[in-house]
Design a protein around this motif. Structure first.
Motif, PDB file in Angstrom:
ATOM      1  N   THR A 164       0.852  -1.194   0.000  1.00 16.95           N
ATOM      2  CA  THR A 164       0.000   0.000   0.000  1.00 16.95           C
ATOM      3  C   THR A 164       0.890   1.246   0.000  1.00 16.95           C
ATOM      4  N   GLY A 165       1.997   1.149  -0.713  1.00 21.73           N
ATOM      5  CA  GLY A 165       2.987   2.221  -0.771  1.00 21.73           C
ATOM      6  C   GLY A 165       4.395   1.675  -0.701  1.00 21.73           C
ATOM      7  N   ASN A 236       1.116  -2.024   8.244  1.00 20.51           N
ATOM      8  CA  ASN A 236      -0.148  -2.477   8.842  1.00 20.51           C
ATOM      9  C   ASN A 236      -1.347  -2.187   7.956  1.00 20.51           C
ATOM     10  N   GLY A 237      -1.289  -1.100   7.181  1.00 21.70           N
ATOM     11  CA  GLY A 237      -2.320  -0.886   6.171  1.00 21.70           C
ATOM     12  C   GLY A 237      -2.291  -1.977   5.119  1.00 21.70           C
ATOM     13  N   ALA A 238      -1.067  -2.337   4.683  1.00 22.69           N
ATOM     14  CA  ALA A 238      -0.928  -3.422   3.709  1.00 22.69           C
ATOM     15  C   ALA A 238      -1.394  -4.757   4.292  1.00 22.69           C
ATOM     16  N   LEU A 239      -1.125  -4.970   5.577  1.00 21.65           N
ATOM     17  CA  LEU A 239      -1.565  -6.205   6.229  1.00 21.65           C
ATOM     18  C   LEU A 239      -3.082  -6.321   6.223  1.00 21.65           C
ATOM     19  N   ALA A 240      -3.775  -5.245   6.566  1.00 26.32           N
ATOM     20  CA  ALA A 240      -5.242  -5.293   6.562  1.00 26.32           C
ATOM     21  C   ALA A 240      -5.763  -5.607   5.165  1.00 26.32           C
ATOM     22  N   ALA A 241      -5.185  -4.960   4.152  1.00 27.31           N
ATOM     23  CA  ALA A 241      -5.607  -5.234   2.771  1.00 27.31           C
ATOM     24  C   ALA A 241      -5.319  -6.682   2.392  1.00 27.31           C
ATOM     25  N   PHE A 242      -4.175  -7.195   2.815  1.00 30.63           N
ATOM     26  CA  PHE A 242      -3.771  -8.579   2.550  1.00 30.63           C
ATOM     27  C   PHE A 242      -4.767  -9.560   3.169  1.00 30.63           C
ATOM     28  N   LEU A 243      -5.172  -9.299   4.401  1.00 31.78           N
ATOM     29  CA  LEU A 243      -6.105 -10.207   5.080  1.00 31.78           C
ATOM     30  C   LEU A 243      -7.496 -10.156   4.451  1.00 31.78           C
ATOM     31  N   LEU A 244      -7.905  -8.973   3.994  1.00 32.48           N
ATOM     32  CA  LEU A 244      -9.190  -8.885   3.296  1.00 32.48           C
ATOM     33  C   LEU A 244      -9.106  -9.585   1.946  1.00 32.48           C
ATOM     34  N   GLN A 245      -7.987  -9.418   1.255  1.00 28.24           N
ATOM     35  CA  GLN A 245      -7.786 -10.067  -0.041  1.00 28.24           C
ATOM     36  C   GLN A 245      -7.898 -11.588   0.080  1.00 28.24           C
ATOM     37  N   HIS A 246      -7.430 -12.128   1.218  1.00 26.40           N
ATOM     38  CA  HIS A 246      -7.447 -13.577   1.421  1.00 26.40           C
ATOM     39  C   HIS A 246      -8.711 -14.056   2.135  1.00 26.40           C
ATOM     40  N   GLY A 247      -9.662 -13.159   2.354  1.00 24.53           N
ATOM     41  CA  GLY A 247     -10.919 -13.558   2.952  1.00 24.53           C
ATOM     42  C   GLY A 247     -10.859 -13.780   4.454  1.00 24.53           C
ATOM     43  N   VAL A 248      -9.764 -13.372   5.096  1.00 26.67           N
ATOM     44  CA  VAL A 248      -9.643 -13.554   6.545  1.00 26.67           C
ATOM     45  C   VAL A 248     -10.516 -12.556   7.293  1.00 26.67           C
ATOM     46  N   SER A 282     -11.424  -8.216  -2.234  1.00 22.22           N
ATOM     47  CA  SER A 282     -11.382  -7.048  -3.116  1.00 22.22           C
ATOM     48  C   SER A 282     -11.193  -5.758  -2.310  1.00 22.22           C
ATOM     49  N   PRO A 283     -10.009  -5.594  -1.653  1.00 20.07           N
ATOM     50  CA  PRO A 283      -9.756  -4.349  -0.917  1.00 20.07           C
ATOM     51  C   PRO A 283      -9.558  -3.184  -1.876  1.00 20.07           C
ATOM     52  N   ARG A 284     -10.031  -2.000  -1.467  1.00 18.59           N
ATOM     53  CA  ARG A 284      -9.914  -0.835  -2.337  1.00 18.59           C
ATOM     54  C   ARG A 284      -8.973   0.231  -1.777  1.00 18.59           C
ATOM     55  N   THR A 285      -9.221   0.661  -0.545  1.00 15.23           N
ATOM     56  CA  THR A 285      -8.462   1.777   0.019  1.00 15.23           C
ATOM     57  C   THR A 285      -8.125   1.501   1.471  1.00 15.23           C
ATOM     58  N   ALA A 286      -6.847   1.674   1.816  1.00 19.80           N
ATOM     59  CA  ALA A 286      -6.405   1.538   3.201  1.00 19.80           C
ATOM     60  C   ALA A 286      -6.005   2.900   3.745  1.00 19.80           C
ATOM     61  N   ARG A 287      -6.389   3.130   4.995  1.00 20.88           N
ATOM     62  CA  ARG A 287      -6.000   4.357   5.693  1.00 20.88           C
ATOM     63  C   ARG A 287      -5.443   3.980   7.060  1.00 20.88           C
ATOM     64  N   VAL A 288      -4.396   4.672   7.487  1.00 23.33           N
ATOM     65  CA  VAL A 288      -3.840   4.437   8.824  1.00 23.33           C
ATOM     66  C   VAL A 288      -3.774   5.765   9.558  1.00 23.33           C
TER      67      VAL A 288
END
Length: 302
Positions: A164-165, A236-248, A282-288
Motif C-alpha cells: 500500500t505504498g 499495517n495498512g498493507a496487512l489489513a488489505a492482505f487479510l481482506l484479499q485472502h478472505g480472513v 477485493s480491498p480498495r483503500t487503506a488508511r492508517v
C-alpha cells in the motif's frame, strides 16, 4: 553554515516514550538529496520526513522520507509525525477537520486532520492502492529467518506479499509467546527482503496483549537500515488489505476498522488505527492513523 529546524515526534502514541520516533524537517526547501540523507543518518530514527513545497497541481505540499540508509517512497508514522511538527509551526491554518493532499513517491495521498475529545491532533493517511504478489518463501524458511520453529507459524493464516505504498512480506504467527521467543537473523532477513523486493518482514497474530486490539505485529526492515520498527503505518495498512484479499477479514458495510498493537517487544507500545474499504477478496483503500507526541525540537547546523 546552514541551519535548519528539526523535530523528533513519536507517532501512534500520546505517551512520551511510546510509539515510533521520526525526525521531521518542517521546511526542507533548498536541501540537497545528499543533505537529507545525512540528516536522516544523524537523527538515526527509523525514518526522517522532509517537508517541501510541491509544484504538482492539487498537491498542498511534498514529503520525502529517508531511513538512516536510504530513501523510501512512503512512511505512515513519519507522515503523522510531520503533521504534528507542522501543527507546532502553525503551518496549516483554518478549522479542523480538513484534508491536505501530499505529494509522495507513492503518489498523491490525502491526509485527514482532526482533533480528538482532548483537543489532541489526529492524523489519518490514505495509502496507495493495494497490490499483491505471489511469494515463493516456504513457511519453514520464514520460521528460520525469525529463529522459530515452523510450528510457531499459524497454518490457518496466509503468508505472502502486499503493498500500500511499500512492499512487505506478511508472516502469520500463532501466539504471543512465539513473538517473545523470536531471535531474528537480521542479515538473513535483509538478504531475503532484497531477494523478494520488499521493504520489511512483517509478522502478525490475532492473539493480542490488549483486549481492545485486533492484531499484534512485529516488523523487521534491516535491508533499509531498520533492525526493528516499533510502529509501521504502511505495513499495517498493507496487512489489513492482505487479510481482506485472502478472505480472513469480513467487512461491515464495506469497511474494516482495526486497532493494531506493535512495539511491545522493544518497549515502545504503539497503537495503529487502520480503516479499509472494500469487499472480501477485493480491498480498495487503506488508511492508517493515530496521534503523535512531540519529544524535542531544536536547530541542526552543518
Amino acid at each position: 553554515m546552514t541551519q535548519i529546524r528539526i523535530y523528533q515526534v513519536n507517532a501512534f502514541t500520546h505517551l512520551p516514550f511510546g510509539g515510533n520516533p521520526a525526525g521531521v524537517v518542517a521546511d526542507a526547501d533548498g536541501l540537497t538529496e545528499r543533505e537529507m540523507q545525512q540528516i536522516a543518518r544523524e537523527m538515526n530514527c527509523t525514518e526522517t520526513a522532509f517537508v517541501l513545497s510541491s509544484e504538482v497541481p492539487n498537491a498542498d505540499l511534498r514529503v520525502r522520507y529517508f531511513t538512516p540508509q536510504e530513501e523510501v517512497d512512503l512512511c505512515g508514522h513519519a507522515t503523522i509525525s510531520a503533521f504534528a511538527a507542522l501543527g507546532l509551526e502553525q503551518r496549516f491554518g483554518g478549522e479542523l477537520p480538513r484534508t491536505v493532499i501530499i505529494e509522495t513517491k507513492a503518489g498523491l495521498l490525502p491526509v485527514m486532520l482532526s482533533r480528538d475529545a482532548e483537543e489532541r491532533l489526529q492524523v489519518v493517511v490514505t495509502q496507495a492502492a493495494p497490490q499483491f504478489r505471489p511469494c515463493d518463501l516456504t513457511r519453514a524458511e520464514a520460521a528460520t529467518l525469525l529463529g522459530l520453529d515452523e510450528s510457531d507459524l499459524d497454518p490457518e493464516r496466509p503468508l505472502g506479499l502486499a503493498y500500500t505504498g511499500l512492499w512487505d512480506l506478511m508472516i502469520p504467527i500463532r501466539t504471543l509467546d512465539a513473538f517473545q521467543r523470536m531471535r531474528p537473523d537480521l542479515d538473513a532477513i535483509a538478504a531475503s527482503n532484497r531477494r523478494l523486493g520488499v521493504t520489511s518482514t512483517h509478522c502478525y497474530s490475532f492473539e493480542t496483549v490488549e483486549p481492545t486490539s485486533h492484531l499484534h505485529t512485529r516488523n523487521f526492515s534491516p535491508a533499509v537500515g531498520i533492525p526493528e520498527d516499533p510502529a509501521s503505518g504502511t505495513a499495517n495498512g498493507a496487512l489489513a488489505a492482505f487479510l481482506l484479499q485472502h478472505g480472513v477479514l469480513t467487512p461491515e458495510r464495506e469497511q474494516v476498522r482495526l486497532i493494531v498493537e506493535q512495539g511491545f517487544e522493544c518497549d515502545r507500545p504503539s497503537f495503529i488505527h487502520v480503516e479499509l474499504d472494500g469487499e472480501p477478496r477485493s480491498p480498495r483503500t487503506a488508511r492508517v492513523g493515530g496521534g503523535a507526541r512531540p519529544v524535542f525540537q531544536g536547530t541542526m547546523s552543518f
